[in-house]
Design a protein around this motif. Structure first.
Motif, PDB file in Angstrom:
ATOM      1  N   PRO A  83      17.565 -34.782 -68.047  1.00  0.00           N
ATOM      2  CA  PRO A  83      16.305 -34.190 -68.506  1.00  0.00           C
ATOM      3  C   PRO A  83      15.339 -33.941 -67.358  1.00  0.00           C
ATOM      4  N   VAL A  84      14.484 -32.949 -67.525  1.00  0.00           N
ATOM      5  CA  VAL A  84      13.451 -32.603 -66.539  1.00  0.00           C
ATOM      6  C   VAL A  84      12.106 -33.073 -67.086  1.00  0.00           C
ATOM      7  N   ARG A  85      11.368 -33.826 -66.282  1.00  0.00           N
ATOM      8  CA  ARG A  85      10.147 -34.456 -66.787  1.00  0.00           C
ATOM      9  C   ARG A  85       8.858 -33.888 -66.195  1.00  0.00           C
ATOM     10  N   ARG A  86       8.965 -33.021 -65.186  1.00  0.00           N
ATOM     11  CA  ARG A  86       7.751 -32.472 -64.580  1.00  0.00           C
ATOM     12  C   ARG A  86       7.734 -30.955 -64.723  1.00  0.00           C
ATOM     13  N   PHE A  87       6.506 -30.449 -64.848  1.00  0.00           N
ATOM     14  CA  PHE A  87       6.305 -29.013 -64.993  1.00  0.00           C
ATOM     15  C   PHE A  87       5.182 -28.594 -64.048  1.00  0.00           C
ATOM     16  N   VAL A 107      20.062 -26.172 -68.903  1.00  0.00           N
ATOM     17  CA  VAL A 107      21.512 -26.205 -69.103  1.00  0.00           C
ATOM     18  C   VAL A 107      22.043 -24.783 -69.123  1.00  0.00           C
ATOM     19  N   PRO A 108      23.010 -24.453 -68.270  1.00  0.00           N
ATOM     20  CA  PRO A 108      23.546 -23.091 -68.266  1.00  0.00           C
ATOM     21  C   PRO A 108      24.034 -22.669 -69.648  1.00  0.00           C
ATOM     22  N   ARG A 109      23.841 -21.412 -69.935  1.00  0.00           N
ATOM     23  CA  ARG A 109      24.262 -20.905 -71.236  1.00  0.00           C
ATOM     24  C   ARG A 109      25.785 -20.944 -71.400  1.00  0.00           C
ATOM     25  N   THR A 110      26.525 -20.961 -70.295  1.00  0.00           N
ATOM     26  CA  THR A 110      27.971 -21.146 -70.408  1.00  0.00           C
ATOM     27  C   THR A 110      28.298 -22.457 -71.110  1.00  0.00           C
ATOM     28  N   VAL A 111      27.449 -23.458 -70.919  1.00  0.00           N
ATOM     29  CA  VAL A 111      27.654 -24.773 -71.530  1.00  0.00           C
ATOM     30  C   VAL A 111      27.011 -24.841 -72.902  1.00  0.00           C
ATOM     31  N   PHE A 112      25.713 -24.538 -72.979  1.00  0.00           N
ATOM     32  CA  PHE A 112      24.964 -24.726 -74.222  1.00  0.00           C
ATOM     33  C   PHE A 112      25.510 -23.860 -75.354  1.00  0.00           C
ATOM     34  N   PHE A 207      13.982 -23.663 -62.027  1.00  0.00           N
ATOM     35  CA  PHE A 207      14.194 -24.749 -62.979  1.00  0.00           C
ATOM     36  C   PHE A 207      15.394 -25.580 -62.512  1.00  0.00           C
ATOM     37  N   ASP A 208      15.121 -26.813 -62.117  1.00  0.00           N
ATOM     38  CA  ASP A 208      16.176 -27.693 -61.613  1.00  0.00           C
ATOM     39  C   ASP A 208      17.100 -28.120 -62.752  1.00  0.00           C
ATOM     40  N   ARG A 209      18.402 -27.907 -62.575  1.00  0.00           N
ATOM     41  CA  ARG A 209      19.383 -28.294 -63.583  1.00  0.00           C
ATOM     42  C   ARG A 209      19.730 -29.776 -63.514  1.00  0.00           C
ATOM     43  N   GLY A 210      19.432 -30.411 -62.382  1.00  0.00           N
ATOM     44  CA  GLY A 210      19.756 -31.818 -62.234  1.00  0.00           C
ATOM     45  C   GLY A 210      21.118 -32.080 -61.626  1.00  0.00           C
ATOM     46  N   ASP A 211      21.820 -31.015 -61.236  1.00  0.00           N
ATOM     47  CA  ASP A 211      23.153 -31.180 -60.649  1.00  0.00           C
ATOM     48  C   ASP A 211      23.233 -30.603 -59.238  1.00  0.00           C
ATOM     49  N   GLY A 212      22.041 -30.450 -58.607  1.00  0.00           N
ATOM     50  CA  GLY A 212      22.000 -29.889 -57.267  1.00  0.00           C
ATOM     51  C   GLY A 212      21.728 -28.395 -57.239  1.00  0.00           C
ATOM     52  N   TRP A 213      21.705 -27.777 -58.408  1.00  0.00           N
ATOM     53  CA  TRP A 213      21.450 -26.342 -58.515  1.00  0.00           C
ATOM     54  C   TRP A 213      20.255 -26.085 -59.421  1.00  0.00           C
ATOM     55  N   SER A 214      19.591 -24.960 -59.171  1.00  0.00           N
ATOM     56  CA  SER A 214      18.463 -24.538 -59.998  1.00  0.00           C
ATOM     57  C   SER A 214      18.718 -23.143 -60.549  1.00  0.00           C
ATOM     58  N   ASN A 215      18.212 -22.920 -61.747  1.00  0.00           N
ATOM     59  CA  ASN A 215      18.132 -21.574 -62.299  1.00  0.00           C
ATOM     60  C   ASN A 215      16.861 -20.951 -61.717  1.00  0.00           C
TER      61      ASN A 215
END
Length: 381
Positions: A83-87, A107-112, A207-215
């Motif tokens: 989860p992302v907690r800051r904006f 969460v990438p749309r490929t997953v969601f 937007f940080d995905r939390g896995d080292g990559w951002s959208n």
């Protein structure tokens, strides 16, 4: 993904209770809503792609989306994502950086989308890969190409075939480009929006995905000359320096923005999500609207079938009006007011100075919140 026949389900030669055109969040939610209300319904999902498939989007998922899905028994769908907690929201030298009252997910749309389709199939829906060419409304059934149904939900996105066949037109449209890039340390664990100059909405995001990559991406309201891909990427880099470094999977897309009102039509064909022109004009957010309207469309169709009625549009209009009519009016008003630099800066400063005002803005921009008196007092003299 392969479609499998289910015991007691309709075959392709039967009249389906519900055909859903488009199996993204709005379409999968429509299937889930209908089957939660009546698990015996025959429901067919059609999409021109197999899943998983990519979809251009900011990938932000508000906690309200998970609340809605939990209501139809879909839980734990994002438990393996951070989860992302800051904006962070800024425009030039004016900015706010606060913790969200409830975390969001990126969460990438490929997953969601894939997980939502699987949830719909687990609930009893069938899936077929098919590009829909046309929809015809008859007296007793709706024909989707060569398939017949009692009801249809058009959830086929910004360029909806179903909306076109109904003769409905979309409102104002924004154009955006999205990519994925390594997350810089300064933007880790954060959703960042940086407003640009010119007609609003106009902003870059990371937007940080939390896995080292951002959208990452940039979008603006289409008015006059259409910006090129190079223009969009240039604006992204100008507003968020370094955001394009190492970027890949760049994809442009249109966002049909919601207006002041929305009134679904009577009858057996309903529109949901992007196909209904439901993108938040403040933020470009669309997944909450997609899931919310998809679920309500499915429930309304189940009610109509139970009542022996061919009109699901009327109960759908009542349900969506209760949920969204005030919200849509307020987001349209704030979007209009934000075209003033002075008012936009006042809103950002107020959010920086008051957690409650910040929370009000988040609810308005990411879910179904309304324009509160305290927020209105801060942005208007």
């Amino acid at each position: 993904m392969v479609a499998h026949a289910l015991p007691g389900a309709a075959t392709l030669s039967d009249v389906w209770d519900l055909i859903v055109v488009g199996a993204g969040p709005a379409g999968a939610a429509a299937a889930l809503g209908a089957l939660a209300a009546d698990p015996t319904l025959s429901v067919l999902l059609l999409d021109r792609h197999d899943f998983p498939r990519d979809k251009a989007c900011g990938d932000g998922i508000a906690p309200h989306v998970l609340d809605l899905l939990a209501g139809v028994g879909v839980t734990g769908i994002l438990d393996d994502w951070t989860p992302v907690r800051r904006f962070v929201l800024n425009r030039g030298a004016v900015g706010v950086d606060r913790e969200l009252s409830r975390p969001t997910w990126v969460v990438p749309r490929t997953v969601f989308d894939h997980r939502l389709v699987e949830a719909a199939q687990a609930a009893g829906a069938q899936f077929i890969r098919r590009r829909v060419r046309g929809v015809a409304v008859g007296r007793t059934k709706v024909t989707v190409d060569d398939l017949d149904a009692r009801f249809v939900v058009g959830a086929d996105g910004a360029h909806s075939v179903v909306r076109r066949e109904l003769g409905e037109k979309a409102g104002p449209v924004a154009l955006a480009i999205r990519g994925y890039a390594p997350t810089p340390a300064a933007r880790a664990a954060t959703q960042v929006i940086a407003y640009g100059p010119g007609r609003q909405p106009s902003y870059a995001w990371s937007f940080d995905r939390g896995d080292g990559w951002s959208n990452v991406g940039y979008g603006e309201l289409l008015a006059g000359t259409r910006p090129s891909r190079a223009d969009l990427l240039r604006n992204l880099e100008r507003l968020l320096p370094g955001a394009t470094d190492g970027g890949e999977s760049w994809w442009g897309h249109h966002l049909p923005l919601a207006g002041w009102t929305w009134r679904p039509r009577r009858g057996p064909v309903l529109l949901a999500g992007d196909a209904a022109g439901l993108i938040n004009p403040m933020t470009g957010e669309g997944i909450y609207y997609a899931v919310a309207t998809g679920l309500l469309a499915g429930r309304s169709i189940a009610d109509a079938l139970r009542a022996g009625s061919s009109d699901a549009g009327t109960p759908y209009r009542r349900r969506t009006s209760r949920l969204l009519s005030r919200h849509l009016r307020d987001t349209a008003l704030v979007a209009q007011l934000s075209r003033s630099d002075r008012i936009l800066d006042a809103g950002i400063r107020a959010a920086a100075g008051d957690q409650h005002i910040f929370d009000d803005l988040v609810e308005l921009g990411l879910a179904d919140g309304g324009l509160t008196r305290r927020l209105l007092r801060t942005i208007l003299p």
